[in-house]
Scaffold this motif. Structure first.
Motif, PDB file in Angstrom:
ATOM      1  N   ASP A   1      33.029  37.043  35.502  1.00  0.00           N
ATOM      2  CA  ASP A   1      34.143  37.765  36.107  1.00  0.00           C
ATOM      3  C   ASP A   1      34.481  37.223  37.492  1.00  0.00           C
ATOM      4  OD1 ASP A   1      34.678  39.600  34.044  1.00  0.00           O
ATOM      5  OD2 ASP A   1      33.091  40.949  34.739  1.00  0.00           O
ATOM      6  N   ASP A   2      35.768  37.074  37.736  1.00  0.00           N
ATOM      7  CA  ASP A   2      36.274  36.726  39.054  1.00  0.00           C
ATOM      8  C   ASP A   2      37.300  37.766  39.467  1.00  0.00           C
ATOM      9  OD1 ASP A   2      35.021  34.132  39.759  1.00  0.00           O
ATOM     10  OD2 ASP A   2      36.013  33.452  37.926  1.00  0.00           O
ATOM     11  N   TYR A   3      37.090  38.329  40.648  1.00  0.00           N
ATOM     12  CA  TYR A   3      37.998  39.331  41.202  1.00  0.00           C
ATOM     13  C   TYR A   3      38.661  38.761  42.449  1.00  0.00           C
ATOM     14  CZ  TYR A   3      35.463  42.898  38.453  1.00  0.00           C
ATOM     15  OH  TYR A   3      34.897  43.643  37.453  1.00  0.00           O
ATOM     16  N   TRP A   4      39.893  39.174  42.684  1.00  0.00           N
ATOM     17  CA  TRP A   4      40.537  38.817  43.944  1.00  0.00           C
ATOM     18  C   TRP A   4      41.651  39.796  44.260  1.00  0.00           C
ATOM     19  CZ3 TRP A   4      41.127  35.864  39.520  1.00  0.00           C
ATOM     20  CH2 TRP A   4      42.420  35.700  39.015  1.00  0.00           C
ATOM     21  N   THR A   5      42.017  39.848  45.514  1.00  0.00           N
ATOM     22  CA  THR A   5      43.115  40.701  45.952  1.00  0.00           C
ATOM     23  C   THR A   5      43.893  40.016  47.056  1.00  0.00           C
ATOM     24  OG1 THR A   5      43.755  42.870  46.823  1.00  0.00           O
ATOM     25  CG2 THR A   5      41.689  41.950  47.650  1.00  0.00           C
ATOM     26  N   ASP A   6      45.203  40.250  47.044  1.00  0.00           N
ATOM     27  CA  ASP A   6      46.071  39.780  48.128  1.00  0.00           C
ATOM     28  C   ASP A   6      46.374  40.902  49.105  1.00  0.00           C
ATOM     29  OD1 ASP A   6      47.732  41.416  46.665  1.00  0.00           O
ATOM     30  OD2 ASP A   6      49.128  39.827  46.064  1.00  0.00           O
ATOM     31  N   GLY A   7      45.633  42.009  48.972  1.00  0.00           N
ATOM     32  CA  GLY A   7      45.847  43.162  49.833  1.00  0.00           C
ATOM     33  C   GLY A   7      46.824  44.168  49.262  1.00  0.00           C
ATOM     34  N   GLU A   8      47.524  43.791  48.205  1.00  0.00           N
ATOM     35  CA  GLU A   8      48.483  44.696  47.562  1.00  0.00           C
ATOM     36  C   GLU A   8      48.123  44.987  46.108  1.00  0.00           C
ATOM     37  OE1 GLU A   8      52.359  43.048  48.007  1.00  0.00           O
ATOM     38  OE2 GLU A   8      52.373  43.251  50.197  1.00  0.00           O
ATOM     39  N   THR A   9      47.522  44.016  45.436  1.00  0.00           N
ATOM     40  CA  THR A   9      47.148  44.138  44.033  1.00  0.00           C
ATOM     41  C   THR A   9      45.771  43.516  43.861  1.00  0.00           C
ATOM     42  OG1 THR A   9      49.477  43.875  43.423  1.00  0.00           O
ATOM     43  CG2 THR A   9      47.858  43.618  41.657  1.00  0.00           C
ATOM     44  N   THR A  10      44.991  44.072  42.947  1.00  0.00           N
ATOM     45  CA  THR A  10      43.672  43.513  42.650  1.00  0.00           C
ATOM     46  C   THR A  10      43.656  42.994  41.215  1.00  0.00           C
ATOM     47  OG1 THR A  10      42.596  45.001  44.212  1.00  0.00           O
ATOM     48  CG2 THR A  10      41.202  44.015  42.528  1.00  0.00           C
ATOM     49  N   TYR A  11      43.005  41.863  41.041  1.00  0.00           N
ATOM     50  CA  TYR A  11      42.963  41.190  39.751  1.00  0.00           C
ATOM     51  C   TYR A  11      41.518  40.945  39.333  1.00  0.00           C
ATOM     52  CZ  TYR A  11      47.742  40.009  41.150  1.00  0.00           C
ATOM     53  OH  TYR A  11      49.041  40.070  41.578  1.00  0.00           O
ATOM     54  N   ARG A  12      41.290  40.988  38.022  1.00  0.00           N
ATOM     55  CA  ARG A  12      40.036  40.544  37.426  1.00  0.00           C
ATOM     56  C   ARG A  12      40.388  39.528  36.345  1.00  0.00           C
ATOM     57  NH1 ARG A  12      37.310  45.032  34.284  1.00  0.00           N
ATOM     58  NH2 ARG A  12      38.965  44.427  32.827  1.00  0.00           N
ATOM     59  N   ASN A  13      39.941  38.312  36.542  1.00  0.00           N
ATOM     60  CA  ASN A  13      40.217  37.248  35.589  1.00  0.00           C
ATOM     61  C   ASN A  13      41.710  37.128  35.274  1.00  0.00           C
ATOM     62  OD1 ASN A  13      37.428  36.918  35.514  1.00  0.00           O
ATOM     63  ND2 ASN A  13      37.192  38.219  33.712  1.00  0.00           N
ATOM     64  N   GLY A  14      42.510  37.328  36.303  1.00  0.00           N
ATOM     65  CA  GLY A  14      43.957  37.146  36.178  1.00  0.00           C
ATOM     66  C   GLY A  14      44.732  38.361  35.734  1.00  0.00           C
ATOM     67  N   GLU A  15      44.036  39.434  35.354  1.00  0.00           N
ATOM     68  CA  GLU A  15      44.700  40.660  34.919  1.00  0.00           C
ATOM     69  C   GLU A  15      44.649  41.706  36.029  1.00  0.00           C
ATOM     70  OE1 GLU A  15      46.248  40.995  32.004  1.00  0.00           O
ATOM     71  OE2 GLU A  15      45.675  38.978  31.350  1.00  0.00           O
ATOM     72  N   VAL A  16      45.754  42.411  36.223  1.00  0.00           N
ATOM     73  CA  VAL A  16      45.794  43.475  37.227  1.00  0.00           C
ATOM     74  C   VAL A  16      44.839  44.598  36.828  1.00  0.00           C
ATOM     75  CG1 VAL A  16      47.242  45.242  38.310  1.00  0.00           C
ATOM     76  CG2 VAL A  16      48.164  42.953  37.880  1.00  0.00           C
ATOM     77  N   VAL A  17      44.054  45.088  37.790  1.00  0.00           N
ATOM     78  CA  VAL A  17      43.171  46.223  37.542  1.00  0.00           C
ATOM     79  C   VAL A  17      43.499  47.350  38.514  1.00  0.00           C
ATOM     80  CG1 VAL A  17      41.277  44.856  36.607  1.00  0.00           C
ATOM     81  CG2 VAL A  17      41.372  45.290  39.069  1.00  0.00           C
ATOM     82  N   THR A  18      43.178  48.562  38.113  1.00  0.00           N
ATOM     83  CA  THR A  18      43.372  49.728  38.964  1.00  0.00           C
ATOM     84  C   THR A  18      42.147  50.632  38.844  1.00  0.00           C
ATOM     85  OG1 THR A  18      44.475  50.980  37.197  1.00  0.00           O
ATOM     86  CG2 THR A  18      45.885  49.695  38.691  1.00  0.00           C
ATOM     87  N   VAL A  19      42.004  51.512  39.819  1.00  0.00           N
ATOM     88  CA  VAL A  19      40.898  52.467  39.797  1.00  0.00           C
ATOM     89  C   VAL A  19      41.075  53.435  38.637  1.00  0.00           C
ATOM     90  CG1 VAL A  19      40.525  52.300  42.290  1.00  0.00           C
ATOM     91  CG2 VAL A  19      42.091  54.032  41.381  1.00  0.00           C
ATOM     92  N   SER A  20      40.007  54.128  38.308  1.00  0.00           N
ATOM     93  CA  SER A  20      40.065  55.086  37.205  1.00  0.00           C
ATOM     94  C   SER A  20      40.920  56.288  37.586  1.00  0.00           C
ATOM     95  CB  SER A  20      38.656  55.562  36.838  1.00  0.00           C
ATOM     96  OG  SER A  20      38.175  56.486  37.806  1.00  0.00           O
ATOM     97  N   ALA A  21      41.313  57.039  36.580  1.00  0.00           N
ATOM     98  CA  ALA A  21      42.117  58.247  36.790  1.00  0.00           C
ATOM     99  C   ALA A  21      41.241  59.505  36.770  1.00  0.00           C
ATOM    100  CB  ALA A  21      43.192  58.345  35.718  1.00  0.00           C
ATOM    101  N   GLU A  22      39.924  59.340  36.765  1.00  0.00           N
ATOM    102  CA  GLU A  22      39.015  60.485  36.636  1.00  0.00           C
ATOM    103  C   GLU A  22      39.115  61.404  37.862  1.00  0.00           C
ATOM    104  OE1 GLU A  22      37.360  63.008  35.004  1.00  0.00           O
ATOM    105  OE2 GLU A  22      36.837  61.200  33.834  1.00  0.00           O
ATOM    106  N   THR A  23      39.253  62.698  37.621  1.00  0.00           N
ATOM    107  CA  THR A  23      39.295  63.678  38.715  1.00  0.00           C
ATOM    108  C   THR A  23      38.148  64.682  38.629  1.00  0.00           C
ATOM    109  OG1 THR A  23      40.800  65.110  37.454  1.00  0.00           O
ATOM    110  CG2 THR A  23      41.797  63.497  38.976  1.00  0.00           C
ATOM    111  N   ASP A  24      37.408  64.662  37.541  1.00  0.00           N
ATOM    112  CA  ASP A  24      36.293  65.586  37.358  1.00  0.00           C
ATOM    113  C   ASP A  24      34.988  64.843  37.649  1.00  0.00           C
ATOM    114  OD1 ASP A  24      34.371  67.376  36.624  1.00  0.00           O
ATOM    115  OD2 ASP A  24      35.042  67.584  34.531  1.00  0.00           O
ATOM    116  N   PRO A  25      34.328  65.137  38.767  1.00  0.00           N
ATOM    117  CA  PRO A  25      33.074  64.436  39.086  1.00  0.00           C
ATOM    118  C   PRO A  25      32.043  64.540  37.976  1.00  0.00           C
ATOM    119  CG  PRO A  25      33.817  65.721  40.966  1.00  0.00           C
ATOM    120  CD  PRO A  25      34.693  66.109  39.808  1.00  0.00           C
ATOM    121  N   GLU A  26      32.001  65.658  37.275  1.00  0.00           N
ATOM    122  CA  GLU A  26      30.999  65.849  36.235  1.00  0.00           C
ATOM    123  C   GLU A  26      31.227  64.950  35.023  1.00  0.00           C
ATOM    124  OE1 GLU A  26      30.502  69.975  35.320  1.00  0.00           O
ATOM    125  OE2 GLU A  26      29.828  70.475  37.344  1.00  0.00           O
ATOM    126  N   ALA A  27      32.383  64.312  34.979  1.00  0.00           N
ATOM    127  CA  ALA A  27      32.653  63.319  33.933  1.00  0.00           C
ATOM    128  C   ALA A  27      32.640  61.904  34.513  1.00  0.00           C
ATOM    129  CB  ALA A  27      34.010  63.603  33.284  1.00  0.00           C
TER     130      ALA A  27
END
Length: 264
Positions: free
Chosen positions: A125-151
């Protein structure tokens, strides 16, 4: 220098260092202690840092470089552009043949992250960011949508010395009391990249971390839509005490856990 150029150079530098380290991985290299018994270094660390610096200084001979090993500054300048290098983040994993380690290169302007790259060659895996978008192996990634800590899944990061193991215990207890599960990966940059790509929901420590362990990953989390603060909930800086990085949705629970670590 535009951010696109910065991240391209950061990627090349991280890949160069990671290639040096990968060539030594699982080859029975000698290990030295730098201080505590768990604070180790290898010749691969030194050679990987040299490779990273060679790439950066090939473009910018006078570049300010902050790095973990000898031959680099240990403090981030408050003004101007600087490069922050961790040649092998997760050296304890590296020397034990565990794949979770990588080379991280970040760029800061006036102390704030502008771009970053982390190469995890043993994981592919290679990750990088230009400060606006983050990529993993050339694909845009985003944080999870989880809002329940117990999950959710959270990680205690950095390392507590033997005279602070009560804090390590409290960190783990505070997380398992609030979150569905706990992971300890042993490589802060991989953990922060995991928050950025949504495979982890949060990372926490009460320790003032080294900039080479954190800045690239913090830039990735923020660019992927996450939140990174200190223990007070204020915006994290490279010199902050403590680090609380999350997808944003579980940040309050992670902050509550973080505040229990000191036992106050």
């Amino acid at each position: 220098m535009a951010n696109g150029d910065l991240v391209a150079l950061a990627r090349r530098a991280a890949e160069a260092g990671a290639a040096v380290a990968a060539d030594r991985f699982r080859t029975g290299i000698d290990v030295e202690q730098k201080g505590e018994k768990t604070d180790v270094v290898t010749q691969a660390d030194r050679d990987a840092q040299a490779a990273v610096i060679d790439v950066i200084r090939g473009e910018y001979p006078e570049a300010a470089i902050v790095g973990e090993e000898e031959g680099a500054s240990k403090s981030v300048p408050d003004s101007g552009t600087a490069w922050i290098v961790d040649p092998i983040d997760g050296t304890n994993n590296f020397v034990r043949g565990i794949r979770s380690w990588g080379t991280a290169v970040a760029v800061v302007r006036d102390g704030d992250p502008a771009a970053g790259a982390t190469s995890l060659p043993a994981l592919g895996d290679d990750y990088w960011t230009d400060g606006e978008t983050t990529y993993r192996n050339g694909e845009v990634v985003t944080v999870s949508a989880e809002t329940d800590p117990e999950a959710g899944v959270a990680t205690p990061t950095m390392w507590w010395d033997f005279d602070s193991r009560d804090q390590y215990t409290r960190a783990c207890q505070a997380l398992v009391d609030r979150f569905g599960d706990l992971r300890r990966i042993g490589c802060a940059q991989a953990e922060l990249a995991g928050v950025a790509d949504g495979s982890l929901d949060g990372v926490v420590t009460n320790i003032r971390s080294h900039p080479w362990d954190t800045v690239a990953g913090v830039a990735m989390v923020r660019a992927a839509g996450g939140t990174v603060t200190d223990l007070s909930g204020d915006r994290w800086r490279h010199d902050s005490v403590g680090l609380v990085a999350s997808n944003g949705g579980v940040h309050d629970a992670l902050l509550d856990a973080a505040r229990e670590i000191d036992g106050e």
